[in-house]
Design an enzyme around this catalytic site. Sequence first.
Site, PDB file in Angstrom:
ATOM      1  N   ASP A 133     -38.548 -76.223 -29.125  1.00 47.34           N
ATOM      2  CA  ASP A 133     -37.576 -75.737 -30.105  1.00 47.34           C
ATOM      3  C   ASP A 133     -37.779 -76.395 -31.473  1.00 47.34           C
ATOM      4  OD1 ASP A 133     -35.691 -73.701 -30.295  1.00 47.34           O
ATOM      5  OD2 ASP A 133     -34.044 -75.109 -30.383  1.00 47.34           O
TER       6      ASP A 133
ATOM      7  N   GLU B  12     -30.652 -80.055 -38.707  1.00 47.80           N
ATOM      8  CA  GLU B  12     -31.155 -79.722 -37.373  1.00 47.80           C
ATOM      9  C   GLU B  12     -32.510 -80.404 -37.130  1.00 47.80           C
ATOM     10  OE1 GLU B  12     -29.856 -75.796 -36.250  1.00 47.80           O
ATOM     11  OE2 GLU B  12     -31.751 -75.466 -35.221  1.00 47.80           O
TER      12      GLU B  12
ATOM     13  N   GLU C 211     -29.336 -66.732 -34.313  1.00 43.75           N
ATOM     14  CA  GLU C 211     -28.296 -67.772 -34.321  1.00 43.75           C
ATOM     15  C   GLU C 211     -27.207 -67.476 -33.282  1.00 43.75           C
ATOM     16  OE1 GLU C 211     -29.365 -70.210 -35.567  1.00 43.75           O
ATOM     17  OE2 GLU C 211     -29.306 -70.370 -37.743  1.00 43.75           O
TER      18      GLU C 211
ATOM     19  N   GLU D 288     -35.912 -64.375 -27.024  1.00 47.01           N
ATOM     20  CA  GLU D 288     -35.058 -65.505 -26.618  1.00 47.01           C
ATOM     21  C   GLU D 288     -35.143 -65.716 -25.098  1.00 47.01           C
ATOM     22  OE1 GLU D 288     -33.314 -67.811 -28.282  1.00 47.01           O
ATOM     23  OE2 GLU D 288     -33.611 -67.012 -30.289  1.00 47.01           O
TER      24      GLU D 288
HETATM   25  C1  LIG Z   1     -35.482 -70.228 -29.972  1.00 43.82           C
HETATM   26  C2  LIG Z   1     -34.317 -70.551 -30.851  1.00 43.82           C
HETATM   27  N1  LIG Z   1     -33.423 -69.587 -31.151  1.00 43.82           N
HETATM   28  C3  LIG Z   1     -32.372 -69.911 -31.981  1.00 43.82           C
HETATM   29  C4  LIG Z   1     -32.193 -71.154 -32.487  1.00 43.82           C
HETATM   30  C5  LIG Z   1     -31.005 -71.477 -33.328  1.00 43.82           C
HETATM   31  N2  LIG Z   1     -31.352 -71.819 -34.645  1.00 43.82           N
HETATM   32  C6  LIG Z   1     -33.127 -72.106 -32.146  1.00 43.82           C
HETATM   33  N3  LIG Z   1     -33.043 -73.389 -32.571  1.00 43.82           N
HETATM   34  N4  LIG Z   1     -34.201 -71.811 -31.295  1.00 43.82           N
END
Ligand SMILES: Cc1ncc(CN)c(N)n1
Length: 225
Positions: A51, A92, A144, A214
């Site tokens: 991520d 983040e 999001e 996702e």
């Molecule tokens: C795969 C993914 N999707 C969404 C997000 C949210 N910003 C994230 N951090 N990573």
Amino acid sequence: MEEKKDGLGVIAKWVKKHASLYEAATRHPFIESIRNGTVDISSFRRWLGQDYIFVRAFVPFVASVLVKACNETDDSSDMEVMLGGLASLNDELAWFKKEASKWGITLSDTVPLSANIRYCSFLKSLMSSEVEYTVAVTAFWAIEAVYQDSFAYCLEEDSKTPEELKETCARWGNEEFGEWCCSLEEIVNRRLQKAPDEVVQKAEAVFLRVLELEVEFWDMSRVGI
Ligand SMILES: Cc1ncc(CN)c(N)n1
């Protein structure tokens, strides 16, 4: 052009229409395992490293949506919502670094897996100036919203989320982020209501593609594909 005959915005209609895919993205077995306390920590570690790579690719995508908002919007307040999203990505990234060191993950050694590479290429394709603001902001909202919905679910009262993962869940599952996602959804609904059919169709296809990507992203945490 889409009409709001039943009080539901276009997004709510799409979430209903594509409920099984939306659920696959927001109630994935990885998320269920966090929520019921059975999560495999090696899966969590894999997700975290992947991520971080994703978020680094997400920053220029969000910047491109901000530029489109400045050039194409009919409402000047859109810019502030996009800017808020971009600013939170700064925190983040810092959070990922802190969290990685807590879990003993060396981010610089983390290699992107194929599902992540596919997702990052998709983001890149959306950065093209040929992609309309309405389509790009739909993708931004969907990306999001999946995290907000998934991690808020892990924080519900009856959840058994392990204590050490609660901070991670709160990062996206918190109320403030939920409200910001609602502001983004209102922008998307407003744009879709006024958009020509052809743009609405493109935005729906992008919404579905985000949901698929996702699901593949969560899958990666389990099997490392
Ligand atoms: C795969 C993914 N999707 C969404 C997000 C949210 N910003 C994230 N951090 N990573």
